[in-house]
Scaffold this motif. Sequence first.
Motif, PDB file in Angstrom:
ATOM      1  N   MET A  10       0.813  -1.195   0.000  1.00 45.74           N
ATOM      2  CA  MET A  10       0.000   0.000   0.000  1.00 45.74           C
ATOM      3  C   MET A  10       0.857   1.260   0.000  1.00 45.74           C
ATOM      4  O   MET A  10       0.544   2.252  -0.634  1.00 45.74           O
ATOM      5  N   ARG A  11       1.986   1.207   0.714  1.00 44.15           N
ATOM      6  CA  ARG A  11       2.916   2.336   0.689  1.00 44.15           C
ATOM      7  C   ARG A  11       3.435   2.569  -0.725  1.00 44.15           C
ATOM      8  O   ARG A  11       3.556   3.697  -1.185  1.00 44.15           O
ATOM      9  N   ALA A  12       3.740   1.468  -1.393  1.00 46.67           N
ATOM     10  CA  ALA A  12       4.261   1.588  -2.758  1.00 46.67           C
ATOM     11  C   ALA A  12       3.205   2.164  -3.691  1.00 46.67           C
ATOM     12  O   ALA A  12       3.507   2.971  -4.575  1.00 46.67           O
ATOM     13  N   THR A  16       3.956   5.752  -5.587  1.00 52.66           N
ATOM     14  CA  THR A  16       3.958   5.872  -7.049  1.00 52.66           C
ATOM     15  C   THR A  16       2.911   6.869  -7.525  1.00 52.66           C
ATOM     16  O   THR A  16       3.167   7.690  -8.401  1.00 52.66           O
ATOM     17  N   ALA A  17       1.715   6.813  -6.932  1.00 56.96           N
ATOM     18  CA  ALA A  17       0.651   7.728  -7.336  1.00 56.96           C
ATOM     19  C   ALA A  17       1.026   9.172  -7.045  1.00 56.96           C
ATOM     20  O   ALA A  17       0.775  10.074  -7.863  1.00 56.96           O
ATOM     21  N   CYS A  18       1.625   9.418  -5.880  1.00 59.96           N
ATOM     22  CA  CYS A  18       2.017  10.781  -5.535  1.00 59.96           C
ATOM     23  C   CYS A  18       3.087  11.297  -6.492  1.00 59.96           C
ATOM     24  O   CYS A  18       3.052  12.474  -6.907  1.00 59.96           O
ATOM     25  N   LEU A  19       4.047  10.453  -6.838  1.00 60.03           N
ATOM     26  CA  LEU A  19       5.073  10.866  -7.791  1.00 60.03           C
ATOM     27  C   LEU A  19       4.455  11.231  -9.130  1.00 60.03           C
ATOM     28  O   LEU A  19       4.809  12.239  -9.751  1.00 60.03           O
ATOM     29  N   ARG A  20       3.503  10.425  -9.596  1.00 59.85           N
ATOM     30  CA  ARG A  20       2.871  10.698 -10.883  1.00 59.85           C
ATOM     31  C   ARG A  20       2.008  11.962 -10.835  1.00 59.85           C
ATOM     32  O   ARG A  20       1.850  12.653 -11.844  1.00 59.85           O
ATOM     33  N   ALA A  21       1.459  12.258  -9.653  1.00 59.37           N
ATOM     34  CA  ALA A  21       0.618  13.449  -9.514  1.00 59.37           C
ATOM     35  C   ALA A  21       1.408  14.687  -9.125  1.00 59.37           C
ATOM     36  O   ALA A  21       0.854  15.789  -9.085  1.00 59.37           O
ATOM     37  N   ILE A  48      -7.083   5.313  -1.772  1.00 58.26           N
ATOM     38  CA  ILE A  48      -6.641   4.210  -2.608  1.00 58.26           C
ATOM     39  C   ILE A  48      -7.799   3.235  -2.772  1.00 58.26           C
ATOM     40  O   ILE A  48      -8.274   2.656  -1.800  1.00 58.26           O
ATOM     41  N   HIS A  49      -8.241   3.069  -3.993  1.00 59.24           N
ATOM     42  CA  HIS A  49      -9.415   2.254  -4.291  1.00 59.24           C
ATOM     43  C   HIS A  49      -9.010   0.834  -4.630  1.00 59.24           C
ATOM     44  O   HIS A  49      -7.909   0.581  -5.128  1.00 59.24           O
ATOM     45  N   ARG A  50      -9.900  -0.088  -4.381  1.00 59.24           N
ATOM     46  CA  ARG A  50      -9.644  -1.489  -4.724  1.00 59.24           C
ATOM     47  C   ARG A  50      -9.492  -1.634  -6.240  1.00 59.24           C
ATOM     48  O   ARG A  50     -10.050  -0.848  -7.006  1.00 59.24           O
ATOM     49  N   PRO A  51      -8.778  -2.648  -6.694  1.00 63.52           N
ATOM     50  CA  PRO A  51      -8.537  -2.807  -8.137  1.00 63.52           C
ATOM     51  C   PRO A  51      -9.809  -2.835  -8.973  1.00 63.52           C
ATOM     52  O   PRO A  51      -9.856  -2.241 -10.053  1.00 63.52           O
ATOM     53  N   GLU A  52     -10.854  -3.502  -8.485  1.00 63.78           N
ATOM     54  CA  GLU A  52     -12.080  -3.611  -9.275  1.00 63.78           C
ATOM     55  C   GLU A  52     -12.914  -2.340  -9.252  1.00 63.78           C
ATOM     56  O   GLU A  52     -13.950  -2.261  -9.921  1.00 63.78           O
ATOM     57  N   SER A  87      -1.892   3.342 -10.129  1.00 64.72           N
ATOM     58  CA  SER A  87      -0.658   2.949  -9.457  1.00 64.72           C
ATOM     59  C   SER A  87      -0.738   1.460  -9.175  1.00 64.72           C
ATOM     60  O   SER A  87      -1.622   1.013  -8.436  1.00 64.72           O
ATOM     61  N   HIS A  88       0.193   0.720  -9.781  1.00 66.05           N
ATOM     62  CA  HIS A  88       0.137  -0.743  -9.710  1.00 66.05           C
ATOM     63  C   HIS A  88      -1.224  -1.177 -10.281  1.00 66.05           C
ATOM     64  O   HIS A  88      -1.561  -0.815 -11.385  1.00 66.05           O
ATOM     65  N   ASP A  89      -2.037  -1.888  -9.550  1.00 68.78           N
ATOM     66  CA  ASP A  89      -3.333  -2.305 -10.094  1.00 68.78           C
ATOM     67  C   ASP A  89      -4.480  -1.513  -9.480  1.00 68.78           C
ATOM     68  O   ASP A  89      -5.638  -1.916  -9.587  1.00 68.78           O
ATOM     69  N   ARG A  90      -4.180  -0.367  -8.877  1.00 68.13           N
ATOM     70  CA  ARG A  90      -5.199   0.379  -8.157  1.00 68.13           C
ATOM     71  C   ARG A  90      -5.351   1.793  -8.701  1.00 68.13           C
ATOM     72  O   ARG A  90      -4.458   2.322  -9.361  1.00 68.13           O
TER      73      ARG A  90
END
Length: 311
Positions: A10-12, A16-21, A48-52, A87-90
């Motif tokens: 979850m940290r990762a 990643t999302a913060c870096l992209r934003a 952070i939302h679930r993948p689905e 970010s990843h699958d989320r």
Amino acid sequence: MTANISSPDMRAVLRTACLRAGIPAVREPLRLGSSAVFRLPGGMVARIHRPERMAAARRVVVGARWLRASGIDAVQPVSGIEQPVRSHDRGVTFWHELPPFRPGAPAQVAAALARLHELPRPTEPELGLVEPFGPLELRIRHAHFLSETDRNWLVDHVAWLRDRWTALPAGRPWTVIHGNATPNSVIVTRDGRVVVRNLDHLTVGPPEWDLVPTALELMSLGWTTASQYTEFTRAYGCDVLRWPGYYLLRDIRELNLTTHATHAARTHSAYRGQALHRVACLRGDEGPRPWPGWRRLPSSSLVASMVIHRV
């Protein structure tokens, strides 16, 4: 399965999302429920939302912006970021944090719903139609602490309600609805703003769907007083109890509340007694409404407690 907000994965995701934003990834976990929420610098929070839930996350962001453009004060996503950020699958969404607040009074909740229901039904954004049964069957199948008899009865109950839904009595014209209109979904901030939040179920459907929760809290659960309900109906302008379709929506809402408890009880055994009590009420084993013994469950942390340390 619900994610652990303190896990390396979850940290990762957040990093990643913060870096992209382009947002500093200094984070303070706030809660864990259907999605993980972190406080960020600058009065922001990340969810952070679930993948689905990627498509649903996009609808929440678009819906929140549409509400603000339509004159409804609602929680707002951070501008200048195309959301959700993958970010990843989320999917990760970024929001302006609300100041301290309290739940809205009945009249404030009703007035906010009335304004929402008066908005012209949009062609864009595409919010989709209400899904009254959502994950009910899945929750029932996963409630292994229930007896097979109880699970079979609940599945049959869902099927019976689905059949009734196809013949829902005519009511007010379908429009944009909140979809989960509880007192915590319309809040009053310290500076007096009335803000609509918890927009995950913002959709198009019968406006009565938003009125039933308050009526049910009076008639089925005893969580609302008669004077509070009168305040609510006067502010909204009508009483859903006078509509023939109330009983069907009431039954669906009661089943949603029951599976809400079974879902919580999967990981917190302390909720099992409450889940079993709710099932017994629906089956008619606890006598007529209003039913004593229903307790409110934490809406934002059903399967985990508050986390206050920094990571």
